[in-house]
Design an enzyme around this catalytic site. Structure first.
Site, PDB file in Angstrom:
ATOM      1  N   LYS A 104       0.861  -1.191   0.000  1.00 25.87           N
ATOM      2  CA  LYS A 104       0.000   0.000   0.000  1.00 25.87           C
ATOM      3  C   LYS A 104       0.889   1.229   0.000  1.00 25.87           C
ATOM      4  O   LYS A 104       2.038   1.164   0.456  1.00 25.87           O
ATOM      5  CB  LYS A 104      -0.880   0.020   1.257  1.00 25.87           C
ATOM      6  CG  LYS A 104      -2.135   0.858   1.107  1.00 25.87           C
ATOM      7  CD  LYS A 104      -3.252   0.110   0.416  1.00 25.87           C
ATOM      8  CE  LYS A 104      -4.437   1.014   0.131  1.00 25.87           C
ATOM      9  NZ  LYS A 104      -5.575   0.240  -0.382  1.00 25.87           N
ATOM     10  N   GLY A 215     -20.468   6.895   2.631  1.00 27.67           N
ATOM     11  CA  GLY A 215     -19.455   7.151   1.591  1.00 27.67           C
ATOM     12  C   GLY A 215     -20.140   7.183   0.248  1.00 27.67           C
ATOM     13  O   GLY A 215     -20.960   6.311  -0.064  1.00 27.67           O
ATOM     14  N   GLY A 217     -18.247   7.940  -2.740  1.00 26.64           N
ATOM     15  CA  GLY A 217     -17.146   8.090  -3.686  1.00 26.64           C
ATOM     16  C   GLY A 217     -17.182   6.939  -4.667  1.00 26.64           C
ATOM     17  O   GLY A 217     -18.244   6.399  -4.988  1.00 26.64           O
ATOM     18  N   ASN A 218     -16.007   6.525  -5.130  1.00 23.08           N
ATOM     19  CA  ASN A 218     -15.944   5.440  -6.112  1.00 23.08           C
ATOM     20  C   ASN A 218     -16.739   4.231  -5.614  1.00 23.08           C
ATOM     21  O   ASN A 218     -17.619   3.714  -6.301  1.00 23.08           O
ATOM     22  CB  ASN A 218     -14.473   5.080  -6.384  1.00 23.08           C
ATOM     23  CG  ASN A 218     -14.350   3.839  -7.247  1.00 23.08           C
ATOM     24  OD1 ASN A 218     -14.782   2.755  -6.848  1.00 23.08           O
ATOM     25  ND2 ASN A 218     -13.792   3.969  -8.433  1.00 23.08           N
ATOM     26  N   GLY A 220     -18.765   3.718  -2.684  1.00 25.18           N
ATOM     27  CA  GLY A 220     -20.115   3.907  -2.151  1.00 25.18           C
ATOM     28  C   GLY A 220     -21.135   4.234  -3.240  1.00 25.18           C
ATOM     29  O   GLY A 220     -22.237   3.672  -3.254  1.00 25.18           O
TER      30      GLY A 220
HETATM   31  P1  NAD Z   1     -13.256   7.970  -2.624  1.00 26.33           P
HETATM   32  O1  NAD Z   1     -12.231   8.991  -2.332  1.00 26.33           O
HETATM   33  O2  NAD Z   1     -13.709   7.800  -4.027  1.00 26.33           O
HETATM   34  O3  NAD Z   1     -14.566   8.214  -1.721  1.00 26.33           O
HETATM   35  C1  NAD Z   1     -14.550   8.329  -0.329  1.00 26.33           C
HETATM   36  C2  NAD Z   1     -15.928   8.787   0.128  1.00 26.33           C
HETATM   37  O4  NAD Z   1     -15.955   8.838   1.551  1.00 26.33           O
HETATM   38  C3  NAD Z   1     -16.314  10.178  -0.359  1.00 26.33           C
HETATM   39  O5  NAD Z   1     -17.690  10.183  -0.679  1.00 26.33           O
HETATM   40  C4  NAD Z   1     -16.077  11.060   0.862  1.00 26.33           C
HETATM   41  O6  NAD Z   1     -16.877  12.235   0.872  1.00 26.33           O
HETATM   42  C5  NAD Z   1     -16.488  10.089   1.957  1.00 26.33           C
HETATM   43  N1  NAD Z   1     -15.938  10.456   3.252  1.00 26.33           N
HETATM   44  C6  NAD Z   1     -14.738  10.989   3.537  1.00 26.33           C
HETATM   45  N2  NAD Z   1     -14.625  11.207   4.861  1.00 26.33           N
HETATM   46  C7  NAD Z   1     -15.757  10.763   5.415  1.00 26.33           C
HETATM   47  C8  NAD Z   1     -16.242  10.693   6.735  1.00 26.33           C
HETATM   48  N3  NAD Z   1     -15.485  11.128   7.761  1.00 26.33           N
HETATM   49  N4  NAD Z   1     -17.475  10.180   6.935  1.00 26.33           N
HETATM   50  C9  NAD Z   1     -18.219   9.752   5.899  1.00 26.33           C
HETATM   51  N5  NAD Z   1     -17.809   9.784   4.632  1.00 26.33           N
HETATM   52  C10 NAD Z   1     -16.602  10.285   4.397  1.00 26.33           C
HETATM   53  O7  NAD Z   1     -12.673   6.599  -2.035  1.00 26.33           O
HETATM   54  P2  NAD Z   1     -13.087   5.117  -2.426  1.00 26.33           P
HETATM   55  O8  NAD Z   1     -12.134   4.634  -3.454  1.00 26.33           O
HETATM   56  O9  NAD Z   1     -14.545   5.063  -2.662  1.00 26.33           O
HETATM   57  O10 NAD Z   1     -12.706   4.339  -1.088  1.00 26.33           O
HETATM   58  C11 NAD Z   1     -13.603   4.232   0.016  1.00 26.33           C
HETATM   59  C12 NAD Z   1     -13.159   3.084   0.910  1.00 26.33           C
HETATM   60  O11 NAD Z   1     -13.140   1.872   0.147  1.00 26.33           O
HETATM   61  C13 NAD Z   1     -11.747   3.216   1.497  1.00 26.33           C
HETATM   62  O12 NAD Z   1     -11.727   2.603   2.765  1.00 26.33           O
HETATM   63  C14 NAD Z   1     -10.899   2.404   0.523  1.00 26.33           C
HETATM   64  O13 NAD Z   1      -9.688   1.952   1.097  1.00 26.33           O
HETATM   65  C15 NAD Z   1     -11.850   1.273   0.244  1.00 26.33           C
HETATM   66  N6  NAD Z   1     -11.565   0.522  -0.987  1.00 26.33           N
HETATM   67  C16 NAD Z   1     -11.528   1.152  -2.184  1.00 26.33           C
HETATM   68  C17 NAD Z   1     -11.291   0.391  -3.323  1.00 26.33           C
HETATM   69  C18 NAD Z   1     -11.347   1.013  -4.686  1.00 26.33           C
HETATM   70  O14 NAD Z   1     -11.324   0.254  -5.657  1.00 26.33           O
HETATM   71  N7  NAD Z   1     -11.441   2.320  -4.813  1.00 26.33           N
HETATM   72  C19 NAD Z   1     -11.047  -0.981  -3.232  1.00 26.33           C
HETATM   73  C20 NAD Z   1     -11.095  -1.588  -1.984  1.00 26.33           C
HETATM   74  C21 NAD Z   1     -11.373  -0.817  -0.869  1.00 26.33           C
END
Ligand code: NAD
Length: 406
Positions: A104, A215, A217-218, A220
């Protein structure tokens, strides 16, 4: 905030103590990453000044294959978080049974405060400092929180310039037109949905569930759309500013438009505002934390009313909260299974780049479904065999596979 690496080690202790399966030497080895690299990245800012950013790459374990794991840009990112995430990546690849190890990376930065050019210089700087440890057969980074396909493309380009390797296979999550895999964007949410589908009946959940997602983002947002497309009712979602709730179900298209126009979910006319803390405690069939670690702790675990939890974020539940939920009979589908769709399609991208192939979206999704269903079944069987939670079942499965290879 609890130290995520201590949480990860508490999980490791729990999975291995009282079980004479692994031996002390093996467990002790897994308490330490192979390499934990910290770098400083000087970035020329648009006003001509130079700012130094702190960056990281943790190469946890490569018994199963090249280190694999995303890069996080966040103001709270620090070495213990990156170590925990690398440890979980090691287990995740083992649960999915893909030939990748655990790594990571990250940078302590608020990317919203940088211009696009500054962000590009920072991303290229991260690669310049680490190019000698990266490589298609050594260490293959990917996106995570706040890192986009465009950032992956800058990084892949910088790596090609430095090394002459133009295969693109050192970075995954690139844009599709630049060597990325079809389906990567939604892979984590879709993979989570396949896992949920494979377990729904076993968890005693109804055919159509009410779903709450933290969440947007990507992960959620895609999860919300996929669950909704399959007839489930998404009743609440949130971003960092707060959430929106409608027990009758949210109109996700209109909500996404509202967020695009106003920058926030708050004050959406089709629901009422809730805080992130309130959102986690709403009554629903399925709660999906998809934002950050340590959001369900011993402080709020007793108040959770969901019938089951699908962890799409990494490490959203602390070990103390996990214990409370287990006693309350709220099953938790653990991150190292539930969100492994992302790394699985990253692995597909790596394979396509190395072979010079381009798979259709259908091929990607069919292969993803097969990986997710197989690993879900294996995790379920392990948890039954050992009379334990799905998380401990997933840990035992992963540790067995890593131990055998080591
Ligand atoms: P992202 O940056 O696209 O989205 C993150 C989301 O979380 C945003 O909507 C943001 O506004 C929200 N957020 C931030 N702080 C917050 C808080 N304190 N309370 C509530 N919401 C909050 O990130 P992502 O890629 O969607 O990743 C989200 C989670 O999923 C992380 O834990 C990441 O490690 C995990 N993850 C992501 C992937 C991937 O393919 N992107 C794969 C496995 C796991």
């Amino acid at each position: 905030m609890q130290n995520p690496f201590e949480n990860a080690m508490a999980q490791l202790n729990k999975a291995t103590k009282d079980r004479n399966l692994f031996g002390d030497d093996f467990v002790e080895r897994l308490r330490h990453p192979n390499r934990d690299i910290r770098i400083s990245i000087p970035v020329k800012m648009d006003d001509g000044s130079v700012k130094i950013f702190e960056g990281y790459r943790v190469e946890y374990n490569n018994a199963l294959g090249p280190y694999k794991g995303g890069i996080r840009y966040h103001p709270d990112t620090e070495i213990n978080e990156v170590k925990a995430l690398a440890f979980w990546m090691m287990l995740k690849c083992a649960v999915a049974d893909i030939p990748m190890g655990g790594g990571k990376g990250g940078v302590t930065v608020d990317p919203k405060k940088l211009s696009k050019r500054e962000l590009e210089r920072l991303s290229r700087g991260w690669v310049q400092k680490l190019s000698d440890v990266l490589g298609p057969h050594k260490d293959v980074p990917a996106p995570d929180v706040n890192t986009t396909p465009e950032i992956m493309l800058w990084m892949a380009d910088e790596y090609a310039k430095i090394t002459g390797d133009t295969s693109g296979a050192t970075f995954t999550g690139k844009p599709v037109e630049a060597g990325g895999s079809l389906g990567r964007e939604i892979a984590t949410g879709l993979g989570g949905f396949y896992v949920f589908n494979a377990l729904r009946e076993k968890l005693g959940l109804p055919e159509k569930c009410s779903v709450v997602i933290q969440g947007f983002g990507n992960v959620g947002k895609n999860a919300a759309e996929i669950f909704s497309e399959h007839g489930h009712k998404v009743v609440a979602v949130s971003d960092s500013r707060g959430g929106i709730y409608n027990p009758e179900g949210l109109d996700l298209k209109k909500l996404a438009e509202h967020k695009k126009n106003t920058g926030v979910l708050e004050n959406f006319p089709g629901g009422k505002n809730v805080t992130n803390a309130e959102l986690l405690e709403l009554s629903c069939d399925l709660l999906i934390p998809a934002a950050f670690e340590n959001v369900i702790t011993e402080m709020n675990a007793q108040k959770i009313k969901a019938k089951a939890i699908l962890e799409l974020a990494n490490g959203p539940i602390t070990p103390e909260a996990d214990e409370i939920l287990y006693k309350k009979n709220i099953p938790v589908v653990p991150d190292i299974l539930a969100n492994s769709g992302g790394v699985t399609v990253s692995y597909f991208e790596w394979e396509q780049n190395l072979k010079g192939e381009h798979w259709s979206e259908k091929e990607v999704f069919d292969k993803l479904q097969s990986v997710m269903e197989k690993s879900t079944q294996k995790v379920f069987e392990k948890s039954k065999e050992f009379g334990t939670s799905l998380r401990m079942g997933a840990f035992i499965l992963a540790l067995e596979r890593i131990k055998e290879k080591m």
